[in-house]
Design a protein around this motif. Sequence first.
Motif, short mmCIF file in Angstrom:
data_model
loop_
_atom_site.label_atom_id
_atom_site.label_comp_id
_atom_site.label_asym_id
_atom_site.label_seq_id
_atom_site.Cartn_x
_atom_site.Cartn_y
_atom_site.Cartn_z
N GLU A 139 0.84 -1.20 0.00
CA GLU A 139 0.00 0.00 0.00
C GLU A 139 0.87 1.25 0.00
N LEU A 140 1.93 1.23 0.78
CA LEU A 140 2.83 2.37 0.85
C LEU A 140 3.54 2.58 -0.48
N LEU A 141 4.01 1.50 -1.10
CA LEU A 141 4.73 1.63 -2.35
C LEU A 141 3.82 2.05 -3.50
N ALA A 142 2.53 1.80 -3.36
CA ALA A 142 1.59 2.31 -4.36
C ALA A 142 1.51 3.83 -4.28
N VAL A 143 1.77 4.36 -3.09
CA VAL A 143 1.77 5.81 -2.89
C VAL A 143 3.13 6.40 -3.26
N ASN A 144 4.18 5.72 -2.83
CA ASN A 144 5.55 6.20 -3.07
C ASN A 144 6.42 5.03 -3.52
N PRO A 145 6.52 4.79 -4.82
CA PRO A 145 7.28 3.65 -5.34
C PRO A 145 8.78 3.72 -5.04
N LYS A 146 9.28 4.87 -4.64
CA LYS A 146 10.71 5.03 -4.40
C LYS A 146 11.06 5.00 -2.91
N HIS A 147 10.15 4.53 -2.09
CA HIS A 147 10.40 4.45 -0.65
C HIS A 147 11.34 3.27 -0.40
N VAL A 148 12.61 3.57 -0.18
CA VAL A 148 13.64 2.53 -0.07
C VAL A 148 13.36 1.57 1.08
N ASP A 149 13.04 2.13 2.22
CA ASP A 149 12.87 1.29 3.40
C ASP A 149 11.67 0.35 3.28
N ALA A 150 10.59 0.88 2.74
CA ALA A 150 9.41 0.04 2.54
C ALA A 150 9.72 -1.07 1.55
N THR A 151 10.50 -0.76 0.53
CA THR A 151 10.86 -1.77 -0.46
C THR A 151 11.71 -2.87 0.18
N PHE A 152 12.65 -2.45 1.01
CA PHE A 152 13.51 -3.43 1.69
C PHE A 152 12.68 -4.34 2.61
N TYR A 153 11.85 -3.71 3.44
CA TYR A 153 11.08 -4.51 4.39
C TYR A 153 10.00 -5.33 3.69
N LEU A 154 9.56 -4.87 2.54
CA LEU A 154 8.66 -5.71 1.73
C LEU A 154 9.40 -6.98 1.33
N GLY A 155 10.66 -6.83 0.90
CA GLY A 155 11.45 -8.00 0.55
C GLY A 155 11.60 -8.96 1.71
N VAL A 156 11.88 -8.42 2.89
CA VAL A 156 12.01 -9.26 4.09
C VAL A 156 10.70 -10.00 4.36
N SER A 157 9.59 -9.27 4.30
CA SER A 157 8.29 -9.87 4.59
C SER A 157 7.91 -10.93 3.56
N LEU A 158 8.21 -10.66 2.29
CA LEU A 158 7.93 -11.65 1.25
C LEU A 158 8.77 -12.91 1.46
N ALA A 159 10.01 -12.72 1.85
CA ALA A 159 10.86 -13.88 2.12
C ALA A 159 10.31 -14.70 3.28
N GLU A 160 9.81 -14.02 4.30
CA GLU A 160 9.27 -14.72 5.47
C GLU A 160 7.97 -15.45 5.14
N THR A 161 7.28 -14.99 4.10
CA THR A 161 6.05 -15.68 3.68
C THR A 161 6.31 -16.65 2.52
N LYS A 162 7.60 -16.97 2.32
CA LYS A 162 8.01 -18.00 1.33
C LYS A 162 7.73 -17.59 -0.12
N GLN A 163 7.65 -16.29 -0.35
CA GLN A 163 7.47 -15.81 -1.72
C GLN A 163 8.84 -15.39 -2.26
N LYS A 164 9.65 -16.39 -2.54
CA LYS A 164 11.06 -16.19 -2.85
C LYS A 164 11.28 -15.28 -4.05
N GLN A 165 10.61 -15.56 -5.15
CA GLN A 165 10.83 -14.78 -6.36
C GLN A 165 10.42 -13.32 -6.19
N GLU A 166 9.29 -13.10 -5.53
CA GLU A 166 8.84 -11.73 -5.29
C GLU A 166 9.79 -11.01 -4.35
#
Length: 294
Positions: free
Chosen positions: A235-262
């Motif tokens: 939701e945050l990245l839909a507002v600000n696609p260049k938010h570095v921290d949100a992008t990083f933590y999205l990656g962490v969260s996706l990894a924790e939910t086993k969405q490796k490719q994403e």
Amino acid sequence: MSKGKLALIFSAVVLAVLLALLPKVVINKDKKADLASNGAAAESSHDPNHEGHEDHAAEAAAPADAANAHMTATPAQLKEIADLRAKFNRASSPQDKGKVADELAQKYAAIAKHDSAGYFYEQVAAVRPGEKSFQKAADQYFEAFTFAATQERSQQLGQKAQGLYAQVLKNNPANLDAKTNLAMTYIASETPMQGITLLREVISADPKNEKALFNLGVLSMQSNQYDKAVTRFQELLAVNPKHVDATFYLGVSLAETKQKQEAQKAFMRVKELSKEPEVLASVDSYLQKLNSAQ
């Protein structure tokens, strides 16, 4: 990504290891923060147990003493502060003291002595009370709060910020920035639900509020609700696609939910957005773990 403050709120071991590699961050100024603190109502007087600085109501310290307290300041900055403090002590009227206090607050903020800046902005607010003057003081105490090295100090600074943000919101209940920062002081206290409630109020008033979305995402990670964290960061990245921290933590969260490719896509996006060595090292470390996972 700012090198200012480190997220201290995560309890998961995998995040703790990873975040140790990251630069510190803050949630005001459109960045983010995870905090360690406690909360209650602030006092109007300066904290007598103030660490790392002289008593601001006292006479200006000698240059040698000031240097010990402000190692990051230049000799010229220290002299300016000492001269202004002497002038502050000599000022005979509240108006004169308020004027000098405003100058002192700016000087302290310039050398990242945010608790000192908060104290002097608080003196300004005592003379010229209002939403903006209270928020200047509150924001500086909040900055210091995110830097606090001990739980006791964090609690003291959190209390100061809370009391001043309460004054801001008394003047303007619609000040969402103040409400978000206030929420984060409660999140890390013994009454975290009070902070959660405030963040939800912010989102209700402004569904695209970046700071609130980021903090709710972080809190979801803290409670191991990574699927909810994914939603918040998206939701945050839909507002600000260049938010570095949100992008990083999205990656962490996706990894924790086993969405490796994403997750890999998110981390590669971080490498496009940031060139800071600490960030890139953290991303490479996480990508290596993902690539080596079965």
